[in-house]
Design a protein around this motif. Structure first.
Motif, mmCIF file in Angstrom:
data_model
loop_
_atom_site.group_PDB
_atom_site.id
_atom_site.type_symbol
_atom_site.label_atom_id
_atom_site.label_comp_id
_atom_site.label_asym_id
_atom_site.label_seq_id
_atom_site.Cartn_x
_atom_site.Cartn_y
_atom_site.Cartn_z
ATOM 1 N N UNK A 186 0.834 -1.204 0.000
ATOM 2 C CA UNK A 186 0.000 0.000 0.000
ATOM 3 C C UNK A 186 0.868 1.253 0.000
ATOM 4 N N UNK A 187 1.955 1.237 0.769
ATOM 5 C CA UNK A 187 2.882 2.370 0.771
ATOM 6 C C UNK A 187 3.500 2.571 -0.606
ATOM 7 N N UNK A 188 3.830 1.479 -1.287
ATOM 8 C CA UNK A 188 4.379 1.568 -2.636
ATOM 9 C C UNK A 188 3.366 2.206 -3.578
ATOM 10 N N UNK A 189 2.115 1.781 -3.507
ATOM 11 C CA UNK A 189 1.065 2.339 -4.370
ATOM 12 C C UNK A 189 0.881 3.828 -4.087
ATOM 13 N N UNK A 190 0.824 4.209 -2.816
ATOM 14 C CA UNK A 190 0.641 5.620 -2.464
ATOM 15 C C UNK A 190 1.813 6.485 -2.909
ATOM 16 N N UNK A 191 3.038 5.998 -2.695
ATOM 17 C CA UNK A 191 4.191 6.801 -3.096
ATOM 18 C C UNK A 191 4.292 6.898 -4.617
ATOM 19 N N UNK A 192 3.925 5.838 -5.329
ATOM 20 C CA UNK A 192 3.911 5.900 -6.789
ATOM 21 C C UNK A 192 2.845 6.883 -7.256
ATOM 22 N N UNK A 193 1.693 6.898 -6.599
ATOM 23 C CA UNK A 193 0.638 7.843 -6.932
ATOM 24 C C UNK A 193 1.126 9.280 -6.760
ATOM 25 N N UNK A 194 1.841 9.555 -5.667
ATOM 26 C CA UNK A 194 2.373 10.896 -5.441
ATOM 27 C C UNK A 194 3.395 11.269 -6.516
ATOM 28 N N UNK A 195 4.220 10.316 -6.917
ATOM 29 C CA UNK A 195 5.217 10.610 -7.958
ATOM 30 C C UNK A 195 4.550 10.874 -9.304
ATOM 31 N N UNK A 196 3.428 10.218 -9.561
ATOM 32 C CA UNK A 196 2.668 10.484 -10.793
ATOM 33 C C UNK A 196 2.133 11.919 -10.788
ATOM 34 N N UNK A 197 1.696 12.374 -9.623
ATOM 35 C CA UNK A 197 1.218 13.753 -9.518
ATOM 36 C C UNK A 197 2.360 14.723 -9.797
ATOM 37 N N UNK A 198 3.541 14.457 -9.209
ATOM 38 C CA UNK A 198 4.691 15.322 -9.457
ATOM 39 C C UNK A 198 5.126 15.270 -10.915
ATOM 40 N N UNK A 199 5.033 14.106 -11.530
ATOM 41 C CA UNK A 199 5.385 13.988 -12.951
ATOM 42 C C UNK A 199 4.416 14.804 -13.803
ATOM 43 N N UNK A 200 3.154 14.778 -13.456
ATOM 44 C CA UNK A 200 2.173 15.566 -14.208
ATOM 45 C C UNK A 200 2.452 17.060 -14.051
ATOM 46 N N UNK A 201 2.821 17.484 -12.849
ATOM 47 C CA UNK A 201 3.186 18.889 -12.651
ATOM 48 C C UNK A 201 4.433 19.229 -13.459
ATOM 49 N N UNK A 202 5.406 18.302 -13.496
ATOM 50 C CA UNK A 202 6.617 18.525 -14.290
ATOM 51 C C UNK A 202 6.323 18.594 -15.775
#
Length: 79
Positions: A42-58
């Motif tokens: 679950x931590x892996x899924x959540x952290x990957x989700x956060x990185x996807x958000x940062x990638x979209x901002x980038x």
């Protein structure tokens, strides 16, 4: 209100911290339980989700594209 709660609980960094604590517990006890394994997943899924958000901002800032499977693979490799 949500920004204040996020400031104190640091939701974007907490999955990595929790996963690290769980891995330390696994190392100490030398066993992986269903509870620890599920929580790490679950931590892996959540952290990957956060990185996807940062990638979209980038992508918006730098006008570049990022591959979601590559981001997930890097997150898995960094674990």
């Amino acid at each position: 209100m949500v920004k204040v709660i996020d400031l104190f609980l640091m939701f974007e960094c907490s999955p990595e911290f929790i996963a690290g604590m769980l891995m330390a517990d696994i190392y100490k006890s030398k066993t992986i339980s269903i509870k620890n394994g599920t929580a790490i997943f679950i931590c892996f899924i959540l952290s990957t989700f956060h990185r996807m958000i940062y990638a979209k901002m980038g992508m918006n800032i730098y006008q570049e594209t990022f591959s979601k499977p590559i981001i997930a693979a890097v997150m898995l490799y960094m674990r």
